[in-house]
Design a protein around this motif. Sequence first.
Motif, PDB file in Angstrom:
ATOM      1  N   PHE A 122       5.010 -20.652 -28.521  1.00 51.93           N
ATOM      2  CA  PHE A 122       4.611 -19.811 -29.647  1.00 51.93           C
ATOM      3  C   PHE A 122       5.776 -19.681 -30.631  1.00 51.93           C
ATOM      4  O   PHE A 122       6.898 -20.110 -30.344  1.00 51.93           O
ATOM      5  N   HIS A 123       5.512 -19.068 -31.779  1.00 55.79           N
ATOM      6  CA  HIS A 123       6.572 -18.859 -32.778  1.00 55.79           C
ATOM      7  C   HIS A 123       6.424 -17.437 -33.333  1.00 55.79           C
ATOM      8  O   HIS A 123       5.633 -17.190 -34.232  1.00 55.79           O
ATOM      9  N   GLY A 124       7.191 -16.514 -32.752  1.00 50.81           N
ATOM     10  CA  GLY A 124       7.094 -15.117 -33.144  1.00 50.81           C
ATOM     11  C   GLY A 124       6.151 -14.351 -32.216  1.00 50.81           C
ATOM     12  O   GLY A 124       5.483 -14.940 -31.372  1.00 50.81           O
ATOM     13  N   PRO A 172      -0.803 -34.448 -27.012  1.00 50.55           N
ATOM     14  CA  PRO A 172      -0.589 -35.176 -28.271  1.00 50.55           C
ATOM     15  C   PRO A 172       0.903 -35.336 -28.533  1.00 50.55           C
ATOM     16  O   PRO A 172       1.729 -34.667 -27.916  1.00 50.55           O
ATOM     17  N   GLU A 173       1.231 -36.204 -29.441  1.00 55.04           N
ATOM     18  CA  GLU A 173       2.639 -36.385 -29.793  1.00 55.04           C
ATOM     19  C   GLU A 173       3.198 -35.151 -30.482  1.00 55.04           C
ATOM     20  O   GLU A 173       4.353 -34.782 -30.272  1.00 55.04           O
ATOM     21  N   ILE A 174       2.365 -34.513 -31.315  1.00 56.70           N
ATOM     22  CA  ILE A 174       2.817 -33.354 -32.087  1.00 56.70           C
ATOM     23  C   ILE A 174       1.734 -32.281 -32.045  1.00 56.70           C
ATOM     24  O   ILE A 174       0.542 -32.589 -32.000  1.00 56.70           O
ATOM     25  N   VAL A 175       2.162 -31.007 -32.068  1.00 57.23           N
ATOM     26  CA  VAL A 175       1.229 -29.884 -31.997  1.00 57.23           C
ATOM     27  C   VAL A 175       1.594 -28.870 -33.080  1.00 57.23           C
ATOM     28  O   VAL A 175       2.771 -28.566 -33.296  1.00 57.23           O
ATOM     29  N   GLY A 176       0.556 -28.316 -33.733  1.00 56.87           N
ATOM     30  CA  GLY A 176       0.837 -27.271 -34.704  1.00 56.87           C
ATOM     31  C   GLY A 176      -0.235 -27.132 -35.767  1.00 56.87           C
ATOM     32  O   GLY A 176      -1.247 -27.814 -35.720  1.00 56.87           O
ATOM     33  N   PRO A 177       0.017 -26.251 -36.746  1.00 52.70           N
ATOM     34  CA  PRO A 177       1.172 -25.376 -36.846  1.00 52.70           C
ATOM     35  C   PRO A 177       1.186 -24.329 -35.724  1.00 52.70           C
ATOM     36  O   PRO A 177       0.162 -23.774 -35.384  1.00 52.70           O
ATOM     37  N   VAL A 178       2.371 -24.084 -35.174  1.00 53.83           N
ATOM     38  CA  VAL A 178       2.518 -23.118 -34.088  1.00 53.83           C
ATOM     39  C   VAL A 178       2.609 -21.719 -34.693  1.00 53.83           C
ATOM     40  O   VAL A 178       3.288 -21.502 -35.694  1.00 53.83           O
ATOM     41  N   ARG A 179       1.905 -20.768 -34.063  1.00 58.18           N
ATOM     42  CA  ARG A 179       1.829 -19.407 -34.617  1.00 58.18           C
ATOM     43  C   ARG A 179       2.320 -18.394 -33.591  1.00 58.18           C
ATOM     44  O   ARG A 179       2.682 -18.737 -32.466  1.00 58.18           O
ATOM     45  N   SER A 180       2.317 -17.147 -33.974  1.00 55.62           N
ATOM     46  CA  SER A 180       2.912 -16.088 -33.155  1.00 55.62           C
ATOM     47  C   SER A 180       1.992 -15.605 -32.036  1.00 55.62           C
ATOM     48  O   SER A 180       0.773 -15.768 -32.086  1.00 55.62           O
ATOM     49  N   ASP A 217       7.214 -18.033 -18.214  1.00 57.79           N
ATOM     50  CA  ASP A 217       7.930 -19.189 -18.771  1.00 57.79           C
ATOM     51  C   ASP A 217       7.402 -19.470 -20.173  1.00 57.79           C
ATOM     52  O   ASP A 217       6.206 -19.755 -20.352  1.00 57.79           O
ATOM     53  N   SER A 218       8.280 -19.411 -21.157  1.00 56.99           N
ATOM     54  CA  SER A 218       7.819 -19.575 -22.536  1.00 56.99           C
ATOM     55  C   SER A 218       8.899 -20.181 -23.421  1.00 56.99           C
ATOM     56  O   SER A 218      10.097 -20.100 -23.116  1.00 56.99           O
ATOM     57  N   LEU A 219       8.457 -20.764 -24.532  1.00 58.22           N
ATOM     58  CA  LEU A 219       9.345 -21.309 -25.557  1.00 58.22           C
ATOM     59  C   LEU A 219       8.981 -20.653 -26.879  1.00 58.22           C
ATOM     60  O   LEU A 219       7.845 -20.783 -27.358  1.00 58.22           O
ATOM     61  N   ASN A 220       9.946 -19.957 -27.489  1.00 59.91           N
ATOM     62  CA  ASN A 220       9.725 -19.190 -28.706  1.00 59.91           C
ATOM     63  C   ASN A 220      10.388 -19.884 -29.893  1.00 59.91           C
ATOM     64  O   ASN A 220      11.585 -20.180 -29.865  1.00 59.91           O
ATOM     65  N   GLY A 221       9.603 -20.116 -30.936  1.00 62.96           N
ATOM     66  CA  GLY A 221      10.143 -20.739 -32.136  1.00 62.96           C
ATOM     67  C   GLY A 221      11.218 -19.922 -32.808  1.00 62.96           C
ATOM     68  O   GLY A 221      12.046 -20.466 -33.552  1.00 62.96           O
ATOM     69  N   LEU A 222      11.243 -18.599 -32.579  1.00 65.17           N
ATOM     70  CA  LEU A 222      12.312 -17.777 -33.151  1.00 65.17           C
ATOM     71  C   LEU A 222      13.662 -18.161 -32.572  1.00 65.17           C
ATOM     72  O   LEU A 222      14.690 -18.103 -33.258  1.00 65.17           O
ATOM     73  N   LYS A 223      13.682 -18.572 -31.327  1.00 68.40           N
ATOM     74  CA  LYS A 223      14.923 -18.979 -30.663  1.00 68.40           C
ATOM     75  C   LYS A 223      15.276 -20.425 -30.976  1.00 68.40           C
ATOM     76  O   LYS A 223      16.458 -20.772 -31.106  1.00 68.40           O
ATOM     77  N   TYR A 224      14.258 -21.272 -31.123  1.00 66.87           N
ATOM     78  CA  TYR A 224      14.513 -22.715 -31.263  1.00 66.87           C
ATOM     79  C   TYR A 224      14.092 -23.267 -32.628  1.00 66.87           C
ATOM     80  O   TYR A 224      13.822 -24.445 -32.770  1.00 66.87           O
ATOM     81  N   ASP A 225      14.041 -22.391 -33.628  1.00 66.27           N
ATOM     82  CA  ASP A 225      13.671 -22.837 -34.974  1.00 66.27           C
ATOM     83  C   ASP A 225      14.727 -23.810 -35.496  1.00 66.27           C
ATOM     84  O   ASP A 225      15.922 -23.496 -35.526  1.00 66.27           O
ATOM     85  N   GLY A 226      14.289 -25.015 -35.878  1.00 66.30           N
ATOM     86  CA  GLY A 226      15.212 -26.027 -36.385  1.00 66.30           C
ATOM     87  C   GLY A 226      15.748 -26.954 -35.322  1.00 66.30           C
ATOM     88  O   GLY A 226      16.392 -27.954 -35.634  1.00 66.30           O
ATOM     89  N   SER A 227      15.489 -26.628 -34.045  1.00 71.49           N
ATOM     90  CA  SER A 227      15.932 -27.519 -32.962  1.00 71.49           C
ATOM     91  C   SER A 227      14.701 -28.090 -32.255  1.00 71.49           C
ATOM     92  O   SER A 227      14.277 -29.203 -32.560  1.00 71.49           O
ATOM     93  N   LEU A 228      14.102 -27.317 -31.335  1.00 73.80           N
ATOM     94  CA  LEU A 228      12.874 -27.800 -30.698  1.00 73.80           C
ATOM     95  C   LEU A 228      11.696 -27.729 -31.664  1.00 73.80           C
ATOM     96  O   LEU A 228      10.837 -28.624 -31.685  1.00 73.80           O
TER      97      LEU A 228
END
Length: 338
Positions: A136-138, A110-118, A153-164
Amino acid sequence: MKRWTLLAFCCLLVIFTMAGCEKKAKETAGKNEHVEKKKPERKQQPFQNVYPLTEIATNHKTDARPIGVMINNHWKARPQSGLHKADIVYEVLAEGGITRFLAIFQSEMPEIVGPVRSARDYFVDLSQGYHSIYVFHGWSPKAKEMLTGGTIDSLNGLKYDGSLFKRVSFRQAPHNSYITYKNIIKGAKQEGFALTDKIKPLPFLKKEEIKGDKAVSVLVTYNRNEKVNYTYHKARNAYVRSSEGEPTIDRETKTPIEANNVFIVEARHHVIDKKGRIGIDLVSGGNALLVQNGVARKIKWQNDRGRIIPVGTGFIPGKTWINIVPADPGLEKIVTIQ
């Protein structure tokens, strides 16, 4: 004199006959020419590829690496975005008696996914069953230990909050973190993650091989606040999902969420800390209910290198939802079939 008249008549007859034959020959030639110019009917070419997690035929490449996204299922997070595009969705309890989703995307995004959770450790394990890029986020302490080890391999919202990851204005934290497909790919490239993979297919069956008890409606009761219903639509050969009596839909497109396979498995659950976080035995196997094609079958499940799959049978082509429920009280008291 009569002889000359007869001769002249014969000559005229020959001329008219030849003219008629010539005209007929031209007409026949014209028809033949028309037939020759008619384009032959094109035969439909067989598809070249099959998506490994849905067995849907395609002419597109099928080696896109799976992406696993943690999606919030708190009532304040509904309706979610992107679930209708997932090939596989795991629904599993987190603390507080609330379920959470792990959506595995491979054939489409999809174009957008969420809300992303921990993250939780058992979701990490399930994601790795597909060698997914885990989004994930948290995290919980145990999940943090797994994800900071450098092997996943992962992407964490804590690291990319406000960017990705972006915070939306129409919801409040922790129900407002979203990410786009473009940003997932952008982040994966920044981190140097592989974007293609050789993916082992799920086990699939032909529709005519399936027998079982009639299942028009299936109710999965996690607890008094978490009840999920799947209703069969014969025309689409799929089960449409609802939660607490409300249809599960995509927020942006209003697309109903449906599954061709509903796989309900029981596993041992236990509380592991004072905050109510739980541990789940996803290794030992156990009882399961496979719902597809309008019927339900009691079978067993097993863990095949991180994937929860049916024993001795398989899925039908399409999308799959896997509901993991506590072994105590078990399927007999949790699932209702009509």
